[in-house]
Write an enzyme that holds these catalytic residues in place. Structure first.
Site: not given
Ligand code: GLP
Length: 232
Positions: A125, A127, A132
Site C-alpha cells: 500500500n 507504506h 501507513e
C-alpha cells in the site's frame, strides 16, 4: 537487487569514518543482509564503527519473539557482524512509556549526526517503515496503527498469534532527513506501489510518494517490481 544494494552499503560504510545507516526488515532485505555478512566475512566492511537505526518495531512483542524486528535483525545481521551493542538502535515496542521512547529515538538519531544512508522497503500500500497511507509527510517517530491490509499481509508470519495492531515507526519526516535513500522492492506485488512512488502524485495516501521530494533517493528494484514503469 540485493547485490546492488549491498554494494551501495559497502560504499557508504567505507566512505565515512562513522557511518550511520538506517535499516529495514521484511523478506525484501534477507538477501541484502546475507551479502553484508559475506562482505564482513571477507573483511570488505567492518561494523566496528557503524551506527544503525531500524525503521520500526511492533508494539507489545518481546524482543525475542520470532516476528519482532529485534529478532529479525539479530538473526539476519547482528549475530554475524560483531556490531557493538551500543551502536545499533531499534525502537523498543515494549517500553513502559511509548511516547517517551519515540521522542528519545529521534534524539538518538540527532546525536548520531543524522542518518547518512537510509535503506527502505515498501509495503503493497506504499507504506515506508510503518507509515501507513494517511501519514503526514512531516511525521516523526511515533506509535501508529497498522492497517487491516498490512495486518493481513503479515498474518502468515504470526500463524496462531494475532498480528500486532500497532508499531513504532520512524516518521516520513525523519526518513526524508537522511542524506541518501535507497528503496528496495522485489516482486509483482510491489509493482503498483513502485509506480505510484515514482510517477504518482505526491500525496499522503501514498506514503512513499514523499520520496519524490528527496534529492538523493534511488530505487533498486527487480524486473517484476518494475512491471508498470515505462521500459526505457
Ligand atoms: C513491513 C515493514 C517495512 C517493509 C515492508 C515490506 O511492513 N514495516 O519496513 O519494508 O513491510 O516487507 P516485505 O519486504 O516483507 O515485503
Amino acid at each position: 537487487m540485493s547485490d546492488k544494494a549491498a554494494k551501495k552499503a559497502e560504499k557508504s560504510i567505507n566512505n565515512s569514518s562513522k557511518p550511520v545507516l538506517g535499516l529495514a526488515t521484511g523478506k525484501t532485505f534477507t538477501g541484502f543482509y546475507k551479502k553484508l555478512v559475506e562482505k564482513h566475512n571477507k573483511k570488505k566492511i567492518s561494523f566496528s564503527n557503524i551506527t544503525t537505526f531500524n525503521l520500526d518495531e511492533y508494539v507489545g512483542l518481546p524482543s525475542d519473539h520470532p516476528e519482532s524486528f529485534h529478532y529479525y535483525m539479530e538473526n539476519n545481521l547482528f549475530k554475524d557482524v560483531k556490531i557493538p551493542n551500543q551502536n545499533y538502535h531499534i525502537p523498543n515496542g515494549t517500553a513502559g512509556n511509548l511516547k517517551k521512547e519515540c521522542e528519545e529515538y529521534e534524539i538518538k538519531i540527532k546525536n548520531a549526526g543524522g542518518i547518512n544512508t537510509q535503506f527502505l522497503g515498501i509495503g503493497e500500500n506504499g507504506h515506508i517503515g510503518y507509515n501507513e497511507p494517511g501519514s503526514p509527510h512531516d511525521s516523526r517517530t511515533r506509535v501508529v496503527k497498522l492497517t487491516e491490509e498490512t495486518q493481513k499481509n503479515k498474518k502468515e508470519y504470526f500463524e496462531s498469534r494475532k498480528v500486532p495492531e500497532k508499531a513504532i515507526t520512524m516518521g516520513i519526516g525523519t526518513i526524508l532527513e537522511a542524506d541518501q535513500i535507497f528503496l528496495l522492492a522485489s516482486g509483482e506485488e510491489k509493482a503498483e506501489a513502485v509506480k505510484k512512488t515514482v510517477e504518482g502524485p505526491i500525496t499522503k495516501d501514498i506514503p512513499s510518494s514523499a520520496l519524490q521530494k528527496h534529492d538523493n533517493c534511488t530505487l533498486i528494484i527487480d524486473e517484476e517490481a518494475s512491471t508498470y514503469l515505462p521500459k526505457t
